[in-house]
Design an enzyme around this catalytic site. Sequence first.
Site, PDB file in Angstrom:
ATOM      1  N   GLN A 253       0.851  -1.202   0.000  1.00 29.87           N
ATOM      2  CA  GLN A 253       0.000   0.000   0.000  1.00 29.87           C
ATOM      3  C   GLN A 253       0.873   1.233   0.000  1.00 29.87           C
ATOM      4  O   GLN A 253       1.875   1.275   0.726  1.00 29.87           O
ATOM      5  CB  GLN A 253      -0.907   0.005   1.244  1.00 29.87           C
ATOM      6  CG  GLN A 253      -1.798   1.248   1.354  1.00 29.87           C
ATOM      7  CD  GLN A 253      -2.799   1.161   2.477  1.00 29.87           C
ATOM      8  OE1 GLN A 253      -3.335   0.083   2.778  1.00 29.87           O
ATOM      9  NE2 GLN A 253      -3.073   2.288   3.130  1.00 29.87           N
TER      10      GLN A 253
ATOM     11  N   ASN B 104       0.827   5.450   0.552  1.00 33.68           N
ATOM     12  CA  ASN B 104       0.038   6.526   1.153  1.00 33.68           C
ATOM     13  C   ASN B 104       0.670   7.874   0.829  1.00 33.68           C
ATOM     14  O   ASN B 104       1.873   7.974   0.577  1.00 33.68           O
ATOM     15  CB  ASN B 104      -0.008   6.368   2.681  1.00 33.68           C
ATOM     16  CG  ASN B 104      -0.770   5.136   3.111  1.00 33.68           C
ATOM     17  OD1 ASN B 104      -1.610   4.619   2.375  1.00 33.68           O
ATOM     18  ND2 ASN B 104      -0.482   4.644   4.313  1.00 33.68           N
TER      19      ASN B 104
ATOM     20  N   ARG C 190       1.903  14.333  13.126  1.00 34.70           N
ATOM     21  CA  ARG C 190       1.075  13.140  12.958  1.00 34.70           C
ATOM     22  C   ARG C 190       1.793  11.971  13.643  1.00 34.70           C
ATOM     23  O   ARG C 190       2.938  11.690  13.315  1.00 34.70           O
ATOM     24  CB  ARG C 190       0.857  12.820  11.475  1.00 34.70           C
ATOM     25  CG  ARG C 190       0.042  13.884  10.715  1.00 34.70           C
ATOM     26  CD  ARG C 190      -0.073  13.536   9.267  1.00 34.70           C
ATOM     27  NE  ARG C 190      -0.736  14.567   8.474  1.00 34.70           N
ATOM     28  CZ  ARG C 190      -1.973  14.458   8.005  1.00 34.70           C
ATOM     29  NH1 ARG C 190      -2.703  13.360   8.263  1.00 34.70           N
ATOM     30  NH2 ARG C 190      -2.516  15.431   7.274  1.00 34.70           N
TER      31      ARG C 190
ATOM     32  N   HIS D 280       2.061   6.532  15.691  1.00 31.74           N
ATOM     33  CA  HIS D 280       1.077   5.517  15.319  1.00 31.74           C
ATOM     34  C   HIS D 280       1.731   4.170  15.012  1.00 31.74           C
ATOM     35  O   HIS D 280       2.881   4.103  14.584  1.00 31.74           O
ATOM     36  CB  HIS D 280       0.313   5.965  14.069  1.00 31.74           C
ATOM     37  CG  HIS D 280      -0.408   7.262  14.263  1.00 31.74           C
ATOM     38  ND1 HIS D 280      -0.828   8.045  13.212  1.00 31.74           N
ATOM     39  CD2 HIS D 280      -0.800   7.935  15.372  1.00 31.74           C
ATOM     40  CE1 HIS D 280      -1.437   9.126  13.652  1.00 31.74           C
ATOM     41  NE2 HIS D 280      -1.433   9.085  14.980  1.00 31.74           N
TER      42      HIS D 280
ATOM     43  N   LYS E 286       7.292   0.810   7.010  1.00 33.53           N
ATOM     44  CA  LYS E 286       7.014   1.999   6.183  1.00 33.53           C
ATOM     45  C   LYS E 286       8.314   2.577   5.634  1.00 33.53           C
ATOM     46  O   LYS E 286       9.262   2.800   6.377  1.00 33.53           O
ATOM     47  CB  LYS E 286       6.309   3.075   7.020  1.00 33.53           C
ATOM     48  CG  LYS E 286       4.943   2.641   7.518  1.00 33.53           C
ATOM     49  CD  LYS E 286       4.432   3.529   8.618  1.00 33.53           C
ATOM     50  CE  LYS E 286       3.198   2.928   9.258  1.00 33.53           C
ATOM     51  NZ  LYS E 286       2.867   3.561  10.547  1.00 33.53           N
TER      52      LYS E 286
ATOM     53  N   TYR F 254       4.571   7.437   1.536  1.00 28.92           N
ATOM     54  CA  TYR F 254       5.190   6.244   2.109  1.00 28.92           C
ATOM     55  C   TYR F 254       4.548   4.959   1.616  1.00 28.92           C
ATOM     56  O   TYR F 254       3.364   4.921   1.312  1.00 28.92           O
ATOM     57  CB  TYR F 254       5.218   6.294   3.638  1.00 28.92           C
ATOM     58  CG  TYR F 254       3.918   6.582   4.350  1.00 28.92           C
ATOM     59  CD1 TYR F 254       3.311   7.825   4.268  1.00 28.92           C
ATOM     60  CD2 TYR F 254       3.332   5.626   5.162  1.00 28.92           C
ATOM     61  CE1 TYR F 254       2.137   8.108   4.958  1.00 28.92           C
ATOM     62  CE2 TYR F 254       2.163   5.896   5.861  1.00 28.92           C
ATOM     63  CZ  TYR F 254       1.578   7.133   5.756  1.00 28.92           C
ATOM     64  OH  TYR F 254       0.412   7.403   6.455  1.00 28.92           O
TER      65      TYR F 254
ATOM     66  N   GLU G  28      -5.581   0.099  14.643  1.00 29.58           N
ATOM     67  CA  GLU G  28      -4.672   1.222  14.901  1.00 29.58           C
ATOM     68  C   GLU G  28      -4.468   1.439  16.396  1.00 29.58           C
ATOM     69  O   GLU G  28      -5.390   1.280  17.199  1.00 29.58           O
ATOM     70  CB  GLU G  28      -5.266   2.505  14.304  1.00 29.58           C
ATOM     71  CG  GLU G  28      -5.171   2.601  12.797  1.00 29.58           C
ATOM     72  CD  GLU G  28      -5.567   4.003  12.338  1.00 29.58           C
ATOM     73  OE1 GLU G  28      -6.724   4.382  12.552  1.00 29.58           O
ATOM     74  OE2 GLU G  28      -4.703   4.704  11.816  1.00 29.58           O
TER      75      GLU G  28
HETATM   76  C1  LIG Z   1      -3.507   5.787   7.706  1.00 31.92           C
HETATM   77  C2  LIG Z   1      -4.740   5.720   6.849  1.00 31.92           C
HETATM   78  C3  LIG Z   1      -5.805   6.570   7.054  1.00 31.92           C
HETATM   79  N1  LIG Z   1      -6.917   6.484   6.252  1.00 31.92           N
HETATM   80  C4  LIG Z   1      -8.017   7.435   6.496  1.00 31.92           C
HETATM   81  C5  LIG Z   1      -8.591   7.359   7.895  1.00 31.92           C
HETATM   82  C6  LIG Z   1      -9.023   8.773   8.156  1.00 31.92           C
HETATM   83  O1  LIG Z   1     -10.335   8.993   7.679  1.00 31.92           O
HETATM   84  C7  LIG Z   1      -8.067   9.627   7.332  1.00 31.92           C
HETATM   85  C8  LIG Z   1      -6.965  10.262   8.153  1.00 31.92           C
HETATM   86  O2  LIG Z   1      -6.387   9.223   8.929  1.00 31.92           O
HETATM   87  P1  LIG Z   1      -5.376   9.577  10.085  1.00 31.92           P
HETATM   88  O3  LIG Z   1      -5.833  10.805  10.816  1.00 31.92           O
HETATM   89  O4  LIG Z   1      -5.127   8.319  10.885  1.00 31.92           O
HETATM   90  O5  LIG Z   1      -4.066   9.959   9.242  1.00 31.92           O
HETATM   91  P2  LIG Z   1      -2.607  10.176   9.853  1.00 31.92           P
HETATM   92  O6  LIG Z   1      -2.684  10.925  11.146  1.00 31.92           O
HETATM   93  O7  LIG Z   1      -1.785  10.733   8.761  1.00 31.92           O
HETATM   94  O8  LIG Z   1      -2.122   8.691  10.179  1.00 31.92           O
HETATM   95  C9  LIG Z   1      -0.894   8.194   9.722  1.00 31.92           C
HETATM   96  O9  LIG Z   1       0.089   8.883  10.426  1.00 31.92           O
HETATM   97  C10 LIG Z   1       1.281   8.246  10.758  1.00 31.92           C
HETATM   98  C11 LIG Z   1       2.407   9.185  10.459  1.00 31.92           C
HETATM   99  C12 LIG Z   1       1.516   6.898  10.227  1.00 31.92           C
HETATM  100  O10 LIG Z   1       2.641   6.415  10.190  1.00 31.92           O
HETATM  101  C13 LIG Z   1       0.376   6.074   9.802  1.00 31.92           C
HETATM  102  O11 LIG Z   1       0.559   5.690   8.444  1.00 31.92           O
HETATM  103  C14 LIG Z   1      -0.932   6.711   9.933  1.00 31.92           C
HETATM  104  O12 LIG Z   1      -1.394   6.427  11.234  1.00 31.92           O
HETATM  105  O13 LIG Z   1      -7.487   8.735   6.357  1.00 31.92           O
HETATM  106  C15 LIG Z   1      -7.010   5.582   5.230  1.00 31.92           C
HETATM  107  O14 LIG Z   1      -8.026   5.518   4.518  1.00 31.92           O
HETATM  108  N2  LIG Z   1      -5.962   4.722   5.015  1.00 31.92           N
HETATM  109  C16 LIG Z   1      -4.819   4.751   5.781  1.00 31.92           C
HETATM  110  O15 LIG Z   1      -3.879   3.963   5.515  1.00 31.92           O
END
Ligand SMILES: Cc1cn([C@H]2C[C@H](O)[C@@H](COP(=O)(O)OP(=O)(O)O[C@H]3O[C@H](C)C(=O)[C@H](O)[C@H]3O)O2)c(=O)[nH]c1=O
Length: 182
Positions: free
Chosen positions: A46, A48, A58, A61, A70, A130, A141
């Site tokens: 995957q 991102n 961020r 996690h 990653k 990534y 998560e």
């Molecule tokens: C991570 C992820 C999120 N989402 C959706 C879920 C939420 O509706 C939205 C934002 O998610 P989130 O607030 O968890 O995004 P980040 O805060 O950037 O999270 C990431 O931040 C740190 C740096 C990490 O290493 C992880 O990859 C991941 O946890 O994207 C998805 O649809 N797919 C995904 O793989």
Amino acid sequence: MEIIQTSIPGVIVFAPPVFTDSRGYFLETYQLKKYAEAGITKPFVQDNQSYSVKNVLRGLHFQLRYPQGKLVRVTQGTVFDVAIDIRRNSPTFGKWHGEILSAENKKQLYVPENFAHGFCVLSESAEFLYKCTDFYVPGDEAGLIWDDPQLAIEWPIDKPILSVKDAELPTVAASLELLPMD
Ligand SMILES: Cc1cn([C@H]2C[C@H](O)[C@@H](COP(=O)(O)OP(=O)(O)O[C@H]3O[C@H](C)C(=O)[C@H](O)[C@H]3O)O2)c(=O)[nH]c1=O
């Protein structure tokens, strides 16, 4: 390609060669054989991309039952990126490695599975890309608070912009039973 094995086994910095000419530049951002020789043996499943404004943080996690390795990089701006060993049986448990990743230095950091990951944005904004070795599993998560004194991560910013979720993440001490053994 410059490959730097950090003080935490498995956390690797890659600096791919950049080929510049009068048109601009070219670089390989991933190549299975070269990265496998450096220690990234699991396939990526995957990709991102996220965009964040200055002072956004961020993290920290990780996924529990579906841990993700990653390979992270920045294509616009500059971030301070951190990988934290959260494996309870690891000799480097609780140890972190921080790396400045930027569109300019084109460096990449490999964050192994069963590590926590986070970054903060130092430029006006940053585009963050990534590759992951497992799929996103929403219910799987977990996270740790960014300024946990037990981790003592030396963030280059002191008042980050956090999501509501990230602002309420627990400490290592409160999460110990949750953390992976190895
Ligand atoms: C991570 C992820 C999120 N989402 C959706 C879920 C939420 O509706 C939205 C934002 O998610 P989130 O607030 O968890 O995004 P980040 O805060 O950037 O999270 C990431 O931040 C740190 C740096 C990490 O290493 C992880 O990859 C991941 O946890 O994207 C998805 O649809 N797919 C995904 O793989």
